[in-house]
Design a protein around this motif. Structure first.
Motif, short mmCIF file in Angstrom:
data_model
loop_
_atom_site.label_atom_id
_atom_site.label_comp_id
_atom_site.label_asym_id
_atom_site.label_seq_id
_atom_site.Cartn_x
_atom_site.Cartn_y
_atom_site.Cartn_z
N TYR A 66 60.01 9.91 22.29
CA TYR A 66 61.04 8.96 21.89
C TYR A 66 60.54 7.52 22.07
O TYR A 66 59.69 7.25 22.92
CB TYR A 66 62.31 9.14 22.74
CG TYR A 66 63.01 10.45 22.48
CD1 TYR A 66 64.05 10.54 21.56
CD2 TYR A 66 62.61 11.61 23.13
CE1 TYR A 66 64.67 11.75 21.30
CE2 TYR A 66 63.23 12.83 22.89
CZ TYR A 66 64.26 12.89 21.96
OH TYR A 66 64.87 14.09 21.71
N GLN A 264 70.71 7.64 17.17
CA GLN A 264 70.67 9.08 16.99
C GLN A 264 69.20 9.54 16.97
O GLN A 264 68.28 8.72 16.87
CB GLN A 264 71.36 9.48 15.68
CG GLN A 264 72.88 9.53 15.77
CD GLN A 264 73.53 8.17 15.71
OE1 GLN A 264 72.90 7.19 15.31
NE2 GLN A 264 74.79 8.09 16.09
N GLU A 265 68.99 10.83 17.05
CA GLU A 265 67.63 11.38 17.11
C GLU A 265 66.74 10.85 15.99
O GLU A 265 65.57 10.55 16.21
CB GLU A 265 67.69 12.92 17.01
CG GLU A 265 68.20 13.62 18.24
CD GLU A 265 67.13 13.78 19.30
OE1 GLU A 265 66.18 14.54 19.09
OE2 GLU A 265 67.25 13.13 20.36
N TYR A 326 64.73 12.00 31.62
CA TYR A 326 65.49 11.45 30.51
C TYR A 326 64.75 10.25 29.94
O TYR A 326 63.90 9.65 30.61
CB TYR A 326 66.92 11.07 30.92
CG TYR A 326 67.02 9.90 31.89
CD1 TYR A 326 67.20 8.61 31.42
CD2 TYR A 326 66.95 10.10 33.27
CE1 TYR A 326 67.31 7.53 32.29
CE2 TYR A 326 67.06 9.03 34.15
CZ TYR A 326 67.23 7.75 33.66
OH TYR A 326 67.34 6.69 34.52
N SER A 343 71.30 4.39 24.85
CA SER A 343 71.30 5.85 24.80
C SER A 343 70.51 6.44 25.95
O SER A 343 69.57 5.84 26.46
CB SER A 343 70.73 6.36 23.47
OG SER A 343 69.33 6.10 23.39
N THR A 345 68.74 10.22 26.65
CA THR A 345 68.41 11.51 26.06
C THR A 345 67.79 12.41 27.12
O THR A 345 66.79 12.04 27.74
CB THR A 345 67.42 11.35 24.89
OG1 THR A 345 67.96 10.45 23.93
CG2 THR A 345 67.16 12.69 24.22
N SER A 350 72.36 14.24 24.28
CA SER A 350 72.18 12.85 23.88
C SER A 350 73.48 12.11 24.14
O SER A 350 74.55 12.54 23.68
CB SER A 350 71.82 12.76 22.39
OG SER A 350 71.95 11.42 21.92
N GLN A 413 73.47 16.25 15.48
CA GLN A 413 74.42 15.33 16.14
C GLN A 413 75.62 15.02 15.24
O GLN A 413 75.91 13.88 14.92
CB GLN A 413 73.71 14.04 16.55
CG GLN A 413 72.61 14.26 17.58
CD GLN A 413 71.79 13.02 17.82
OE1 GLN A 413 70.95 12.67 16.99
NE2 GLN A 413 72.02 12.34 18.94
#
Length: 497
Positions: A66, A264-265, A326, A343, A345, A350, A413
């Motif tokens: 990420y 979001q992812e 995380y 965020s 994760t 999430s 999501q």
């Protein structure tokens, strides 16, 4: 005499040991722009990426990498410094370009130079020579760096060779970034991606326009894959492959709806493949890592100083990789749009905290209007009352204050669990992780919340207004969802007097 002889023997042995020490590894960091995990080796439909497939087969593929921010310049800033961008005032897109990094922060290339490395920017093998730096602090391409009077980050441009060892080469692959080259790249491809073979995300309306746009994007991914193949071939041709790590990532998520710019992812989950000495072929790592971990790993492999402010820890090429429980990411100002979201994760969940829920996902940002055909298709369907189901989620007039998703059950999501009482304990734990991160780290994006003044005289805004006034037919084609070459539209801007 015996003492002298023993001393000489000791010095000879020390010299021999020094002579047999392994040389420091070279490192090539390839950074694709605006691309999700949209490679064949990650299971993306319709695309062929043989060179990155081979790199993964011969190296290590990370499935849960990420970035710290879903927009290019804050994300790149975090990687160049090795710390979260909110910690050193680099959180707003293309901000502080005339402001030096505050002590003790420095670019990682400064530490690499101190460790004896030649730092190289770009490659003559990729589109536009891959020289993009795009950091939110004062810098120059090449030259010395002291952070006060001198701000050069790299030593030379475009090409590595044996004489540069040990070297660190950062290369940007711009082709996957939105640009006027998308249509020409597709047209020139000997095997353009089939519009029938692609699989659109469920939140994008399935129309001929959105399918074409997605296929054109994957054409640029294939073009980029060929560039990676050329870089790897040069590495082998120069005989340096046995002592060089090659790291491939993207700076942030894909350039489409719910991608770049969103937490979001698809905005923060990026590909990461590592190839190099000592890596077991075909290794797959399902642990959580952040792109700032690459910065820490590069410094560790180089034997360079590891400053205390580093946000990451070494995750490859070491005996004890340190993975995360995380990953924390953040979104702040992007061009004329003020926004503040955070965020957390974990492996399973999430959590997104939207500090400005009144700002919708479709914020009518000028840059996105010029470069997202799908947004026009979906606006039109919404206006006609025909936008239903999952695509309607993105076009809502506001967003929730909190979002919680079970990534194992709901990887797209689509089902927000934040108000579901069955997940109240999970929500509480993830809120606590965000609070824990804040307790140990400075977040300048929360400090300036409510006091920000986003730039309003953006070039993209001026271009949009000029085209609407001077080339309404062109703008109508854009609104119809056609993939346009909008960078050329600067010709419609008023002439400077």
């Amino acid at each position: 005499m015996k003492r002298i002889t023993a001393l000489v023997a000791t010095l000879i042995m020390a010299g021999a040991a020094h002579a047999t020490e392994a040389p420091k590894p070279n490192m090539i960091w390839i950074m694709a722009e605006d691309m999700g995990t949209d490679l064949e080796c990650y299971g993306m439909a319709g695309v062929k990426t043989p060179n990155l497939n081979r790199m993964a087969e011969e190296g290590m593929l990370f499935t849960r990498a990420y970035c710290a921010n879903p927009i290019c310049s804050p994300s790149r800033s975090s990687m160049m410094v090795g710390a979260h961008q909110t910690s050193f005032n680099a959180h707003h897109h293309r901000s502080n370009r005339d402001t030096p990094l505050a002590a003790p922060y420095k670019p990682i290339t400064s530490y690499l130079r101190d460790a004896g490395y030649t730092c190289i920017l770009g490659s003559d093998l990729v589109m536009k020579n891959g020289r993009k730096i795009d950091c939110n602090f004062k810098y120059e391409e090449t030259g010395p760096y002291d952070g006060v009077e001198h701000f050069g980050i790299f030593d030379k441009l475009d090409r590595f060779g044996p004489e540069d060892q040990p070297f660190f080469n950062q290369i940007q692959c711009v082709v996957t970034h939105r640009g006027d080259w998308w249509n020409p790249v597709r047209k020139a491809s000997k095997h353009p991606v089939s519009v029938d073979a692609v699989e659109l995300p469920p939140w994008i309306a399935d129309t001929p326009e959105t399918r074409y746009d997605w296929a054109a994007y994957l054409d640029t991914v294939e073009y980029m894959d060929d560039e990676v193949g050329q870089i790897m071939q040069r590495l082998k041709d120069t005989g340096l492959e046995k002592n060089t790590f090659v790291i491939f990532i993207a700076d942030n998520g894909r350039c489409n709806l719910r991608g770049k710019g969103y937490l979001q992812e698809t905005g923060i989950h990026v590909p990461m493949i590592v190839w190099g000495p000592g890596i077991e072929p075909g290794t797959v790592i399902d642990e959580l890592v952040c792109t700032t971990d690459i910065s820490a790993t590069v410094l560790k492999l180089a034997g360079a100083e590891m400053p205390s402010y580093l946000d990451g820890r070494p995750v490859f090429g070491v005996a004890d990789p340190q993975y995360r429980d995380y990953v924390r990411s953040a979104r702040d100002i992007w061009d004329e749009v003020d926004e503040c979201s955070r965020s957390v994760t974990t492996k399973k969940f999430s959590y997104i905290k939207n500090h400005m829920p009144e700002v919708p996902w479709d914020a009518h940002q000028a840059y996105l209007d010029l470069n997202r055909p799908a947004v026009w298709v979906m606006r039109s369907l919404k206006k006609e009352g025909e936008l239903t189901g999952l695509p309607a989620l993105y076009m809502a007039d506001s967003k929730p204050a909190e979002e919680l998703y079970d990534l194992q059950k709901d990887p797209d999501q689509l089902n927000n669990l934040a108000t579901n009482p069955e997940y109240a304990e999970v929500l509480k734990k993830l809120r606590a992780l965000e609070k824990d991160w804040q307790s140990g780290n400075r977040d300048m994006g929360l400090e300036d919340l409510g006091k920000r003044v986003p730039e309003q005289n953006m070039r993209s805004v001026a271009i949009s207004n000029a085209v609407k006034e001077n080339a309404p037919d062109e703008w109508a084609r854009l609104e119809a969802g056609e993939l346009m070459e909008t960078q050329s539209w600067k010709k419609y801007l008023p002439k400077k007097k």
